[in-house]
Motif scaffolding. Structure first.
Motif, PDB file in Angstrom:
ATOM      1  N   LEU A  47      47.844  34.853  53.755  1.00  0.00           N
ATOM      2  CA  LEU A  47      46.650  34.817  54.397  1.00  0.00           C
ATOM      3  C   LEU A  47      46.433  35.418  55.746  1.00  0.00           C
ATOM      4  N   VAL A  48      45.301  35.829  55.930  1.00  0.00           N
ATOM      5  CA  VAL A  48      45.222  36.318  57.643  1.00  0.00           C
ATOM      6  C   VAL A  48      43.633  35.582  57.685  1.00  0.00           C
ATOM      7  N   PRO A  49      43.941  35.117  59.051  1.00  0.00           N
ATOM      8  CA  PRO A  49      42.493  34.261  59.673  1.00  0.00           C
ATOM      9  C   PRO A  49      41.457  35.488  59.823  1.00  0.00           C
ATOM     10  N   ALA A  50      40.191  35.035  59.648  1.00  0.00           N
ATOM     11  CA  ALA A  50      38.989  36.089  59.634  1.00  0.00           C
ATOM     12  C   ALA A  50      38.033  35.448  60.699  1.00  0.00           C
ATOM     13  N   ILE A  51      37.867  36.035  61.962  1.00  0.00           N
ATOM     14  CA  ILE A  51      36.832  35.390  62.901  1.00  0.00           C
ATOM     15  C   ILE A  51      35.481  35.950  62.149  1.00  0.00           C
ATOM     16  N   VAL A  52      34.618  35.286  62.310  1.00  0.00           N
ATOM     17  CA  VAL A  52      33.150  35.438  61.964  1.00  0.00           C
ATOM     18  C   VAL A  52      32.094  35.514  62.965  1.00  0.00           C
ATOM     19  N   GLN A  53      31.624  36.639  63.396  1.00  0.00           N
ATOM     20  CA  GLN A  53      30.728  36.814  64.566  1.00  0.00           C
ATOM     21  C   GLN A  53      29.171  37.192  63.883  1.00  0.00           C
ATOM     22  N   GLU A  54      28.280  36.558  64.420  1.00  0.00           N
ATOM     23  CA  GLU A  54      26.916  36.975  64.029  1.00  0.00           C
ATOM     24  C   GLU A  54      26.612  38.340  64.532  1.00  0.00           C
ATOM     25  N   HIS A  55      25.890  39.226  63.821  1.00  0.00           N
ATOM     26  CA  HIS A  55      25.455  40.455  64.149  1.00  0.00           C
ATOM     27  C   HIS A  55      24.253  40.206  65.147  1.00  0.00           C
ATOM     28  N   GLY A  56      23.963  40.899  66.269  1.00  0.00           N
ATOM     29  CA  GLY A  56      22.689  40.456  67.064  1.00  0.00           C
ATOM     30  C   GLY A  56      22.976  39.658  68.030  1.00  0.00           C
ATOM     31  N   THR A  57      23.201  38.592  67.675  1.00  0.00           N
ATOM     32  CA  THR A  57      23.489  37.512  68.864  1.00  0.00           C
ATOM     33  C   THR A  57      25.075  37.623  69.271  1.00  0.00           C
ATOM     34  N   GLY A  58      25.798  38.012  68.628  1.00  0.00           N
ATOM     35  CA  GLY A  58      27.172  37.965  68.954  1.00  0.00           C
ATOM     36  C   GLY A  58      27.819  36.609  68.882  1.00  0.00           C
ATOM     37  N   GLN A  59      27.133  35.615  68.432  1.00  0.00           N
ATOM     38  CA  GLN A  59      27.833  34.104  68.505  1.00  0.00           C
ATOM     39  C   GLN A  59      28.827  34.116  67.747  1.00  0.00           C
ATOM     40  N   LEU A  79      41.634  39.271  61.544  1.00  0.00           N
ATOM     41  CA  LEU A  79      40.303  40.296  61.228  1.00  0.00           C
ATOM     42  C   LEU A  79      39.110  39.643  61.879  1.00  0.00           C
ATOM     43  N   LEU A  80      38.074  40.600  62.165  1.00  0.00           N
ATOM     44  CA  LEU A  80      37.046  40.665  62.853  1.00  0.00           C
ATOM     45  C   LEU A  80      35.730  40.831  61.704  1.00  0.00           C
ATOM     46  N   VAL A  81      35.130  39.664  61.285  1.00  0.00           N
ATOM     47  CA  VAL A  81      33.954  40.286  60.486  1.00  0.00           C
ATOM     48  C   VAL A  81      32.644  39.943  61.176  1.00  0.00           C
ATOM     49  N   THR A  82      31.779  41.013  61.226  1.00  0.00           N
ATOM     50  CA  THR A  82      30.477  40.659  61.701  1.00  0.00           C
ATOM     51  C   THR A  82      29.381  40.640  60.536  1.00  0.00           C
ATOM     52  N   VAL A  83      28.667  39.466  60.602  1.00  0.00           N
ATOM     53  CA  VAL A  83      27.629  39.287  59.829  1.00  0.00           C
ATOM     54  C   VAL A  83      26.264  39.071  59.940  1.00  0.00           C
ATOM     55  N   GLU A  84      25.407  39.362  59.058  1.00  0.00           N
ATOM     56  CA  GLU A  84      24.085  38.712  59.291  1.00  0.00           C
ATOM     57  C   GLU A  84      24.118  37.334  58.273  1.00  0.00           C
ATOM     58  N   GLN A  85      23.703  36.300  59.261  1.00  0.00           N
ATOM     59  CA  GLN A  85      23.992  34.770  58.646  1.00  0.00           C
ATOM     60  C   GLN A  85      22.772  34.352  58.113  1.00  0.00           C
ATOM     61  N   THR A  86      22.495  33.916  56.996  1.00  0.00           N
ATOM     62  CA  THR A  86      21.487  33.281  56.240  1.00  0.00           C
ATOM     63  C   THR A  86      21.644  31.597  56.531  1.00  0.00           C
ATOM     64  N   GLY A  87      20.803  31.191  57.146  1.00  0.00           N
ATOM     65  CA  GLY A  87      20.950  29.905  57.603  1.00  0.00           C
ATOM     66  C   GLY A  87      21.873  29.193  58.466  1.00  0.00           C
ATOM     67  N   ALA A  88      22.575  28.215  58.147  1.00  0.00           N
ATOM     68  CA  ALA A  88      23.603  27.732  58.904  1.00  0.00           C
ATOM     69  C   ALA A  88      25.115  28.178  58.343  1.00  0.00           C
TER      70      ALA A  88
END
Lengths: 118, 118
Positions: free
Chosen positions: A23-35, A91-100
């Motif tokens: 496995l590799v860790p995937a950091i998940v960052q919100e598109h737009g806010t950068g959170q 990995l760094l994954v940028t996403v549009e998050q729906t909800g929490a």
């Protein structure tokens, strides 16, 4: 660790430096806010699906199965971009998050500050 | 894994869920830009020093020693905040980055995009 059988592009697969569990860790960052929302783990097939379906997909270490984020909660993540780091082990994954993003209902899993003493 | 001896506040130490090597991943985000710069690993003592010295400090898995980021390169990280995630197995460190975070000279380690097919 060698890759287990997956549909991941071999050119991408050979860049990955996996841990002993494959496995590799995937950091998940919100598109737009950068959170930064959460961290999860991917095996080769999870990365393949993340790159080709547009839906962030991880490997659940507790359930030992592929986990399409939001499949049960509805809190899906639409993938905007994916980057691999300089040595291929994160990995760094940028996403549009729906909800929490967090299972607690918080938007991000990182809602608990630790005291920094200066 | 139980904590090895460190100076970390026991109240913080008991929240940590470490891997088999006694480490937790630390995501490093740049204050102001929100850019994710790198991921590194911390043991209890690295976290203690990060929280109390204001300088981001990690555990180097290759050198098997504490690693004060920038001590040789000058590319130090001044700590703005630290958060722990919902299940205690990942940290988020917000820093003011001097120079490049990546050993390659790039500002972030995540400079290589992977193709997302929609």
């Amino acid at each position: 660790m060698a890759a287990v059988s997956s549909n991941l592009d071999p050119e991408v697969a050979k860049r990955l430096r996996r841990n002993d569990a494959g496995l590799v860790p995937a950091i998940v960052q919100e598109h737009g806010t950068g959170q930064v929302l959460m961290m999860a783990w991917m095996n080769d097939e999870a990365l393949h699906r993340t790159l080709t379906t547009g839906r962030a997909t991880y490997w659940s270490r507790s359930r030992d199965e592929l986990w399409i984020k939001g499949e049960t909660s509805g809190h899906v993540q639409h993938v905007r971009s994916v980057a691999i780091d300089c040595d291929g082990d994160t990995l760094l994954v940028t996403v549009e998050q729906t909800g929490a993003a967090c299972h607690t209902g918080e938007h991000t899993c990182f809602y608990t500050p630790l005291e920094v003493i200066r």
